[in-house]
Design an enzyme around this catalytic site. Structure first.
Site, short mmCIF file in Angstrom:
data_model
loop_
_atom_site.label_atom_id
_atom_site.label_comp_id
_atom_site.label_asym_id
_atom_site.label_seq_id
_atom_site.Cartn_x
_atom_site.Cartn_y
_atom_site.Cartn_z
N ASP A 66 -7.37 -3.49 8.47
CA ASP A 66 -6.74 -4.65 7.84
C ASP A 66 -6.18 -5.66 8.84
O ASP A 66 -5.70 -6.72 8.44
CB ASP A 66 -5.62 -4.21 6.88
CG ASP A 66 -6.18 -3.56 5.62
OD1 ASP A 66 -7.37 -3.74 5.33
OD2 ASP A 66 -5.41 -2.86 4.93
N CYS A 78 -10.84 -5.44 -5.08
CA CYS A 78 -11.34 -6.08 -3.86
C CYS A 78 -12.77 -5.63 -3.56
O CYS A 78 -13.03 -4.45 -3.51
CB CYS A 78 -10.42 -5.61 -2.76
SG CYS A 78 -10.13 -6.68 -1.44
N ASN A 129 0.81 -1.22 0.00
CA ASN A 129 0.00 0.00 0.00
C ASN A 129 0.84 1.27 0.00
O ASN A 129 0.31 2.37 -0.16
CB ASN A 129 -0.97 0.00 1.18
CG ASN A 129 -2.08 -1.03 1.00
OD1 ASN A 129 -2.35 -1.46 -0.12
ND2 ASN A 129 -2.71 -1.43 2.09
N PRO A 145 -16.12 4.98 -3.46
CA PRO A 145 -16.30 5.89 -4.59
C PRO A 145 -15.03 6.66 -4.91
O PRO A 145 -14.21 6.91 -4.05
CB PRO A 145 -17.41 6.83 -4.12
CG PRO A 145 -17.36 6.78 -2.63
CD PRO A 145 -16.89 5.40 -2.27
#
Length: 419
Positions: A308, A117, A23, A123
């Site tokens: 996460d 995912c 990430n 959005p």
């Protein structure tokens, strides 16, 4: 598709090295498009999404060069097309991150609306509104976002994120790096991966201040130059292996990581009964053979407890002493693994965005031996009695580099078999 076969019962013990953070790597790779010369990015994890991003550059005419240490050199001067096509973008939402850099550096971009995912609704409105605030003209048609910078390029802007968005913050920050004048991003995401991206932009000669707080100030510069940069370690991978040792009552030392970006998780592991020691780039956890204690937690944007890591702690609570409540405030549909855990004998009650978990002494292999993949279910299988077969491990491979090899190094009985 490959499967994992796990024989539960081994007490994990050993040392492993943590990979670079996906990430952080994805926005940093996107930001290489801002440079006016070749940029080298190291410590990239070997994951599908990284490969997809590199393939996307190839489709645009950029030929990435990979050296013997698996660092990637990108030279954006060779770009031939400013289109990110649907067949690549649909597999990875992070492809949207090329939108801001392309508009800022080349004046236009065409990026397919992302897939990826399926966690709740994510959005892209904030990305679009942020670029519009900087003067970009944007149309969404035929499944594509078509953006064009105004005459003279993007202009600095004040922009308030009405919801905290990591990729939104990253996209607008990258665009602002080459905009004319000052941009101020308020209610910005504070994640360490955002800080890593800001550090990378600054390594190329950018002027970004305040990353890691909710107000980021970017003074646009005329050009960003070549740089050599190493991606930060993956805090979620770090946390997952710490929990793996905790659920098995074991000990682990994770190296090449950063304890300062995982404080909320380490606090909960201490609550669960773990002894934790840290150094500059390592964390050691030891359960001394004890069963963990259940913990209560609530996910929220950084620096609070990361969404996460939520599923991994449900796995921990499932075999812990006592009852713990896990409240999910970030994403919808984040308890999809709970049904599979019920099949293993876990006592979990879901009410809206809360999972109440009462620990049991042991989990069992589900009736047919099969589970749908997630990292949290790998943890559960490590403590289940017997052999568990985990299929559809595509999602695990998207987030974890060599998961079975690293667990084997800690003494887990786990192997990969072809689907």
């Amino acid at each position: 598709m490959d499967k994992l076969i796990i024989t539960g019962g081994a007490c994990l013990d050993g040392e492993i090295r943590i990979s670079g953070a996906k990430n952080a790597a994805l926005p940093i790779l996107a930001a290489t498009l801002l440079a006016d010369g070749p940029v080298t990015v190291g410590n990239l994890p070997h994951l599908h999404d990284i490969t997809t991003m590199i393939e996307l550059f190839g489709r645009m005419g950029i030929e990435p060069v990979i050296d013997e240490k698996l660092a990637v050199e990108i030279d954006p001067r060779t770009i031939k097309t400013l289109v990110a096509p649907y067949e690549l973008v649909k597999t990875m939402r992070a492809s949207i991150l090329v939108l801001g850099p392309m508009v800022a550096r080349f004046g236009e971009a065409e990026v397919a609306l992302p897939g990826g995912c399926a966690i709740g609704s994510r959005p892209v409105d904030l990305h679009i509104r942020g670029l519009e605030a900087m003067g970009a003209k944007i149309e969404v048609q035929g499944g594509y976002i078509k953006a064009k910078a105004p005459e003279g390029g993007l202009r600095g802007a004040h922009f308030f994120f009405d919801t905290v968005s990591v990729t939104g913050t990253e996209n607008i920050m990258m665009a602002a790096a080459l905009a004319k004048g000052r941009s101020v991003l308020q209610n910005a995401a504070r994640e360490p991966e955002v800080v890593d991206l800001a550090n990378f932009i600054n390594a190329m000669g950018g002027k970004v201040q305040g990353a890691g707080t909710d107000t980021i100030v970017i003074d646009g510069v005329e050009r960003l130059h070549s740089a050599n940069y190493r991606v930060m370690p993956d805090r979620i991978e770090t946390g997952t292996y710490l929990v793996a040792a905790a659920v098995t009552g074991g000990r682990v030392k994770v190296k090449d990581t950063d304890p300062t970006i995982l404080e909320a998780v380490l606090e909960k592991l201490k609550e669960a009964g773990a002894d934790i020691n840290t150094g500059e780039d390592w964390i050691e956890l030891d359960m001394h053979g004890k069963r963990p204690k259940a913990v209560n937690l609530r996910t929220a944007p950084y620096p609070a407890f990361p969404t996460d890591m939520q599923a991994q702690f449900i796995s921990l609570n499932a075999i812990a002493e006592g009852t713990g409540a896990v409240i999910e405030t970030i994403f919808e549909n984040r308890f999809m693994h709970v049904y599979e855990m019920h099949r293993m004998g876990a006592q979990i009650q879901v009410e809206g965005n809360t999972a109440i978990v009462t620990g049991v002494k042991a989990l069992k292999v589900p009736g047919n031996g099969h589970l749908r993949a997630s990292a949290s279910l790998v943890l559960s299988a490590l403590v289940a009695e017997g052999d568990t077969l985990i299929d559809r491990i595509y999602h695990i491979d998207r987030g974890y580099e060599c998961i079975e090899e690293k667990l084997q190094m800690l003494g887990a009985k786990i192997r990969r078999v072809p689907g």
